[in-house]
Design a protein around this motif. Structure first.
Motif, PDB file in Angstrom:
ATOM      1  N   ILE A   8      70.392 -10.151 -46.191  1.00  0.00           N
ATOM      2  CA  ILE A   8      69.862 -10.737 -44.954  1.00  0.00           C
ATOM      3  C   ILE A   8      68.754 -11.724 -45.269  1.00  0.00           C
ATOM      4  CG2 ILE A   8      68.675 -10.217 -42.780  1.00  0.00           C
ATOM      5  CD1 ILE A   8      70.032  -7.454 -42.856  1.00  0.00           C
ATOM      6  N   ALA A   9      67.844 -11.327 -46.129  1.00  0.00           N
ATOM      7  CA  ALA A   9      66.719 -12.188 -46.532  1.00  0.00           C
ATOM      8  C   ALA A   9      66.396 -11.879 -47.985  1.00  0.00           C
ATOM      9  CB  ALA A   9      65.504 -11.937 -45.638  1.00  0.00           C
ATOM     10  N   PRO A  10      66.216 -12.903 -48.833  1.00  0.00           N
ATOM     11  CA  PRO A  10      66.078 -12.673 -50.272  1.00  0.00           C
ATOM     12  C   PRO A  10      64.677 -12.246 -50.699  1.00  0.00           C
ATOM     13  CG  PRO A  10      65.967 -15.006 -49.822  1.00  0.00           C
ATOM     14  CD  PRO A  10      66.269 -14.343 -48.503  1.00  0.00           C
ATOM     15  N   ARG A  11      64.641 -11.647 -51.871  1.00  0.00           N
ATOM     16  CA  ARG A  11      63.397 -11.245 -52.536  1.00  0.00           C
ATOM     17  C   ARG A  11      63.184 -12.186 -53.709  1.00  0.00           C
ATOM     18  NH1 ARG A  11      62.807  -7.051 -56.754  1.00  0.00           N
ATOM     19  NH2 ARG A  11      60.653  -6.260 -56.752  1.00  0.00           N
ATOM     20  N   ALA A  12      61.988 -12.750 -53.843  1.00  0.00           N
ATOM     21  CA  ALA A  12      61.725 -13.762 -54.865  1.00  0.00           C
ATOM     22  C   ALA A  12      61.995 -13.252 -56.276  1.00  0.00           C
ATOM     23  CB  ALA A  12      60.279 -14.252 -54.764  1.00  0.00           C
ATOM     24  N   ALA A  13      61.789 -11.961 -56.508  1.00  0.00           N
ATOM     25  CA  ALA A  13      61.942 -11.417 -57.851  1.00  0.00           C
ATOM     26  C   ALA A  13      63.390 -11.198 -58.262  1.00  0.00           C
ATOM     27  CB  ALA A  13      61.186 -10.087 -57.958  1.00  0.00           C
ATOM     28  N   SER A  14      64.338 -11.323 -57.318  1.00  0.00           N
ATOM     29  CA  SER A  14      65.747 -11.019 -57.626  1.00  0.00           C
ATOM     30  C   SER A  14      66.686 -12.087 -57.072  1.00  0.00           C
ATOM     31  CB  SER A  14      66.121  -9.657 -57.035  1.00  0.00           C
ATOM     32  OG  SER A  14      65.216  -8.656 -57.425  1.00  0.00           O
ATOM     33  N   PRO A  15      66.514 -13.362 -57.454  1.00  0.00           N
ATOM     34  CA  PRO A  15      67.294 -14.416 -56.809  1.00  0.00           C
ATOM     35  C   PRO A  15      68.791 -14.328 -57.053  1.00  0.00           C
ATOM     36  CG  PRO A  15      66.059 -15.297 -58.678  1.00  0.00           C
ATOM     37  CD  PRO A  15      65.560 -13.914 -58.445  1.00  0.00           C
TER      38      PRO A  15
END
Length: 239
Positions: A138-145
């Motif tokens: 739904i919305a990404p996490r910067a640490a796991s692109p």
């Protein structure tokens, strides 16, 4: 969907969320095949009464071999759960081989398995494809692109596939877990959902015939995203 009497395949089914999905399906009366890579965990699954097939789904050969192993056998429920993460930080060395394996396992493999098993699923009175994505779809996490990109891709594929199969006997469900207590999340310090509870909720959603299962806190994230996508993205990029 009535689970009792159904034949199910769970990929990544010997560990983490996968084995819990398999256990709850089995408890509901389904005949369950689990697919995985680790010989010790495969044998442990067999000791629980599962049929366990060795399958490395991070390449074409492994996907094709699993499809071939199921040829001529009934299949009512396909759960695409196998997945992995890959480190990707532009400020550190990047293993592109690991990145490619992550993309293939998380995105290509479900597409290949669905394609290879679709005729089998169409032949059943009712069937279901379950694609396990993530709240990070739904919305990404910067640490796991890379991981986020694969799950977002699988989410889009799932939505489009559901539209293509509308009116057939095949339901297409997306399951979106939050952070779950598994080997893959061992280094994640956030609060985690126990894997057995995640598996229980996913199987409950299968039984209810749902199109989407927002598990645990993913339901909150989805609600925030529906009100304000930019806010949801800002929250998750810092997560």
């Amino acid at each position: 969907m009535e689970i009792r009497g159904k034949a199910a395949l769970v990929t990544g089914g010997t560990d983490g969320i996968g084995i819990e999905i398999a256990r709850h399906l089995k408890a509901g009366g389904a005949s369950v095949i689990v697919a995985g890579r680790d010989p010790v965990r495969l044998e442990a699954a067999r000791s629980e009464g599962f049929e366990a097939i060795a399958a490395d789904l991070s390449d074409i050969a492994g996907c094709d071999a699993l499809v071939a192993a199921l040829e001529g056998r009934p299949l009512d429920i396909l759960v695409n759960n196998a997945g992995m993460g890959a480190d990707y930080d532009v400020n550190a060395p990047i293993d592109l081989g690991e990145v490619d394996r992550c993309i293939f396992l998380n995105l290509n493999a479900p597409i290949r398995l669905i394609t290879g098993l679709l005729a089998t699923l169409r032949a059943r009175p009712e069937a279901m494809i379950v694609n396990v994505t993530s709240g990070l779809a739904i919305a990404p996490r910067a640490a796991s692109p890379v991981y986020c990109a694969t799950k977002a891709g699988l989410r889009s594929f799932t939505m489009a596939l559901r539209a293509q199969l509308a009116g057939t006997g095949i339901n297409v469900m997306e399951a979106l877990p939050p952070v779950v207590e598994t080997r893959m999340t061992a280094g994640n310090m956030h609060k985690k959902m126990p894997a057995p509870e995640c598996g229980r909720q996913i199987v409950a959603a299968i039984a209810a015939g749902r199109n989407q299962a927002n598990i645990g806190l993913t339901g909150v994230l989805n609600a925030v995203y529906n009100v304000s996508p930019p806010l949801a993205r800002r929250i998750m990029l810092r997560f």
